[in-house]
Design a protein around this motif. Structure first.
Motif, PDB file in Angstrom:
ATOM      1  N   PRO A 172       0.824  -1.215   0.000  1.00 57.21           N
ATOM      2  CA  PRO A 172       0.000   0.000   0.000  1.00 57.21           C
ATOM      3  C   PRO A 172       0.855   1.262   0.000  1.00 57.21           C
ATOM      4  N   SER A 173       2.196   1.054   0.102  1.00 53.34           N
ATOM      5  CA  SER A 173       3.146   2.167   0.079  1.00 53.34           C
ATOM      6  C   SER A 173       2.997   3.062   1.304  1.00 53.34           C
ATOM      7  N   ALA A 174       2.960   2.427   2.484  1.00 53.89           N
ATOM      8  CA  ALA A 174       2.775   3.168   3.735  1.00 53.89           C
ATOM      9  C   ALA A 174       4.069   3.901   4.099  1.00 53.89           C
ATOM     10  N   ASN A 175       4.013   5.222   4.037  1.00 55.45           N
ATOM     11  CA  ASN A 175       5.210   6.020   4.300  1.00 55.45           C
ATOM     12  C   ASN A 175       5.680   5.920   5.747  1.00 55.45           C
ATOM     13  N   ASN A 176       4.738   5.858   6.688  1.00 57.48           N
ATOM     14  CA  ASN A 176       5.162   5.777   8.088  1.00 57.48           C
ATOM     15  C   ASN A 176       5.949   4.492   8.354  1.00 57.48           C
ATOM     16  N   TYR A 177       5.560   3.400   7.701  1.00 59.99           N
ATOM     17  CA  TYR A 177       6.293   2.157   7.926  1.00 59.99           C
ATOM     18  C   TYR A 177       7.631   2.132   7.169  1.00 59.99           C
ATOM     19  N   ALA A 178       7.754   2.891   6.092  1.00 57.83           N
ATOM     20  CA  ALA A 178       9.052   3.030   5.437  1.00 57.83           C
ATOM     21  C   ALA A 178      10.039   3.722   6.376  1.00 57.83           C
ATOM     22  N   ILE A 179       9.558   4.750   7.090  1.00 55.87           N
ATOM     23  CA  ILE A 179      10.414   5.449   8.049  1.00 55.87           C
ATOM     24  C   ILE A 179      10.769   4.527   9.216  1.00 55.87           C
ATOM     25  N   LEU A 180       9.776   3.824   9.760  1.00 53.11           N
ATOM     26  CA  LEU A 180      10.023   2.934  10.893  1.00 53.11           C
ATOM     27  C   LEU A 180      10.989   1.818  10.504  1.00 53.11           C
ATOM     28  N   TYR A 181      10.829   1.273   9.314  1.00 48.55           N
ATOM     29  CA  TYR A 181      11.708   0.185   8.863  1.00 48.55           C
ATOM     30  C   TYR A 181      13.145   0.689   8.717  1.00 48.55           C
ATOM     31  N   ALA A 182      13.318   1.856   8.106  1.00 48.95           N
ATOM     32  CA  ALA A 182      14.661   2.398   7.900  1.00 48.95           C
ATOM     33  C   ALA A 182      15.340   2.687   9.232  1.00 48.95           C
ATOM     34  N   GLU A 183      14.603   3.274  10.174  1.00 51.62           N
ATOM     35  CA  GLU A 183      15.183   3.573  11.478  1.00 51.62           C
ATOM     36  C   GLU A 183      15.473   2.291  12.257  1.00 51.62           C
ATOM     37  N   TRP A 184      14.620   1.286  12.094  1.00 51.38           N
ATOM     38  CA  TRP A 184      14.810   0.000  12.776  1.00 51.38           C
ATOM     39  C   TRP A 184      16.096  -0.687  12.295  1.00 51.38           C
ATOM     40  N   VAL A 185      16.312  -0.668  10.987  1.00 50.91           N
ATOM     41  CA  VAL A 185      17.463  -1.371  10.425  1.00 50.91           C
ATOM     42  C   VAL A 185      18.754  -0.565  10.570  1.00 50.91           C
ATOM     43  N   PHE A 186      18.676   0.759  10.327  1.00 48.63           N
ATOM     44  CA  PHE A 186      19.900   1.571  10.252  1.00 48.63           C
ATOM     45  C   PHE A 186      20.122   2.473  11.465  1.00 48.63           C
ATOM     46  N   GLY A 187      19.105   2.624  12.299  1.00 48.94           N
ATOM     47  CA  GLY A 187      19.262   3.469  13.471  1.00 48.94           C
ATOM     48  C   GLY A 187      18.749   4.862  13.282  1.00 48.94           C
ATOM     49  N   SER A 188      18.801   5.387  12.071  1.00 48.31           N
ATOM     50  CA  SER A 188      18.300   6.744  11.791  1.00 48.31           C
ATOM     51  C   SER A 188      18.097   6.887  10.294  1.00 48.31           C
ATOM     52  N   GLU A 189      17.325   7.898   9.930  1.00 47.70           N
ATOM     53  CA  GLU A 189      17.113   8.167   8.505  1.00 47.70           C
ATOM     54  C   GLU A 189      18.406   8.627   7.841  1.00 47.70           C
ATOM     55  N   ALA A 191      21.458   7.667   8.603  1.00 50.59           N
ATOM     56  CA  ALA A 191      22.293   6.489   8.354  1.00 50.59           C
ATOM     57  C   ALA A 191      21.753   5.703   7.153  1.00 50.59           C
ATOM     58  N   PHE A 192      20.426   5.648   7.056  1.00 57.47           N
ATOM     59  CA  PHE A 192      19.833   5.000   5.878  1.00 57.47           C
ATOM     60  C   PHE A 192      20.250   5.720   4.600  1.00 57.47           C
ATOM     61  N   ALA A 193      20.189   7.047   4.594  1.00 58.75           N
ATOM     62  CA  ALA A 193      20.531   7.825   3.397  1.00 58.75           C
ATOM     63  C   ALA A 193      21.973   7.558   2.972  1.00 58.75           C
ATOM     64  N   ASP A 194      22.877   7.456   3.956  1.00 58.62           N
ATOM     65  CA  ASP A 194      24.276   7.155   3.630  1.00 58.62           C
ATOM     66  C   ASP A 194      24.392   5.763   3.002  1.00 58.62           C
ATOM     67  N   ALA A 195      23.692   4.810   3.572  1.00 55.22           N
ATOM     68  CA  ALA A 195      23.733   3.445   3.039  1.00 55.22           C
ATOM     69  C   ALA A 195      23.129   3.383   1.643  1.00 55.22           C
TER      70      ALA A 195
END
Length: 431
Positions: A172-189, A191-195
């Motif tokens: 469904p392209s849930a934006n809130n869960y995209a943010i939660l997933y990225a922070e869960w895996v990388f620690g912060s948005e 850190a995700f952007a760098d990866a």
């Protein structure tokens, strides 16, 4: 008085045989014997000498390439009014109408999933670790709603597996869960952007720029061509390919969620992802598979900046249909192609021919390689194997035998006797 008898002038005094004549006779006999011996030796030599190998000559290039026609795909994209690109799964070539990067909206989430799965791998059939939704996560939902972003419910205490998180991100392209997933895996948005930046560089997606995991930012950009490449990478990942192929799934605590892809469920469509924003318009990255003469072929299209859901769906169908129509059976080697020739010992020319043919389904951007090789030719029936043409295509490798087109017979003794230069390899039969 009677006359005395006269001596025979041919007889030496005393009646003894002529010694010189006997010598000449002996020399004559000896010479004849020597000649006979030499003739016998020569006859034995030419009769018993192994015949030299017959050297074949290729009549075609030893290495050849057959490329699929790309003109039809070039026409598909060049005639598009809005950014459009198309390619094939596992293919290296992409055809695009425009090379300018634009905002990619929620197509960003394919990057989020790919980069996240690289950091925290998940296999098909696995659920992965569990994430527990907190009250703070609902604040993320409210923030995204304020930006007119798509969200899914995030009740505090809800437990979601990694697989379920990815389904919420990609379907469904849930934006809130995209943010939660990225922070869960990388620690912060951040850190995700760098990866994501490092990942895009490794994958050769030169135009791709991702600064946050949702696509809400207009600074997340890429060209249509790189988005087709992104779609190929997504479909090559088994977990993502499985998720984007689902029409809907039920997530306990949230309920049924549906895939936003408007053409999913149509014949052959296997994904991939929508993207929609006020600054970018309506995007669709889509893929369709068809079986062409036994070979499955998957085309991937990117249609960007359309005016609505129906427009992006219609344009995607048209591009995918046109792309799959370019996949066709291509003849690579005709049966009985003259691959080479050989000149037999008696000077007769023998064709070396392909014992069959080869063909393969090719799509634009693909190339088939033909390698021809023939070895020494000797006496034998027509159809004797003397080499092969190796045909390598994206579907695999096969060999077509090269055989003699006529019988080759060893010459008779009398032919050998009269052609010593050829018998002993001093002269070329074809000279």
């Amino acid at each position: 008085m009677s006359a005395l008898p006269q001596p025979d002038p041919r007889t030496p005094r005393g009646g003894a045989p002529d010694a010189s004549r006997r010598g000449r006779r002996r020399r004559t006999v000896a010479a004849g014997a020597l000649a006979a011996a030499l003739t016998g030796a020569y006859a034995g030599a030419v009769g018993l000498a192994p015949l030299p190998d017959i050297a074949p000559v290729l009549e075609i290039d030893a290495e050849q390439e057959v490329a699929a026609d790309e003109r039809a795909l070039a026409a598909i994209t060049s005639e598009a009014a809005d950014p459009t690109a198309v390619g094939f799964l596992h293919g290296e070539s992409v055809w695009a109408s425009d090379g300018a990067p634009i905002g990619i909206a929620s197509l960003t989430k394919l990057v989020t999933a790919l980069v996240g799965l690289e950091r925290r791998p998940l296999q098909t059939g696995e659920s992965g670790p569990t994430y527990t939704v907190t009250a703070a996560d609902d604040a993320v939902r409210e923030r995204v709603l304020a930006e007119n972003g798509v969200v899914a419910d995030a009740p505090a205490g809800l437990e979601l597996t990694e697989r379920q998180m990815l389904e919420l991100v990609l379907m469904p392209s849930a934006n809130n869960y995209a943010i939660l997933y990225a922070e869960w895996v990388f620690g912060s948005e951040a850190a995700f952007a760098d990866a994501a930046s490092a990942w895009a560089e490794r994958e050769g997606l030169e135009s791709l720029r991702v600064i946050e995991p949702t696509g809400l930012s207009p600074e997340n950009t890429a060209t249509a061509a790189d988005l087709v490449r992104l779609g190929s990478l997504a479909l090559e990942h088994p977990v993502i390919a499985e998720i984007v192929h689902q029409s809907w799934v039920d997530i306990p605590g949230i309920g049924p969620i549906e895939n936003s892809n408007p053409i999913l469920g149509e014949e052959g469509v296997i994904g991939v992802k929508t993207g929609t924003s006020t600054f970018a318009g309506f995007h669709l990255l889509a893929a369709r598979t068809a079986v062409v003469d036994g070979r499955p072929v998957t085309a991937i299209s990117a249609v960007l900046g359309r005016t609505g859901d129906e427009a992006r769906a219609a344009d995607s169908r048209a591009v995918l249909d046109a792309a799959l129509a370019t996949a066709r059976m291509t003849e690579l080697l005709a049966p009985e192609t003259v691959v080479g020739s050989a000149v037999a010992w008696d000077g007769s020319e023998v064709p070396l021919i392909a014992d069959g043919g080869a063909a393969a389904v090719l799509v634009p951007g693909e190339v088939a390689h033909l390698s021809s090789a023939v070895g020494a030719v000797s006496a034998g029936d027509a159809g004797s194997v003397v080499g092969a043409v190796t045909v390598a295509t994206p579907s695999g490798t096969e060999q077509v035998r090269v055989v003699t087109g006529a019988a080759i017979t060893e010459p008779s003794f009398w032919w050998r006797f009269g052609h010593p230069a050829i018998v002993f390899g001093w002269a070329d039969p074809g000279a």
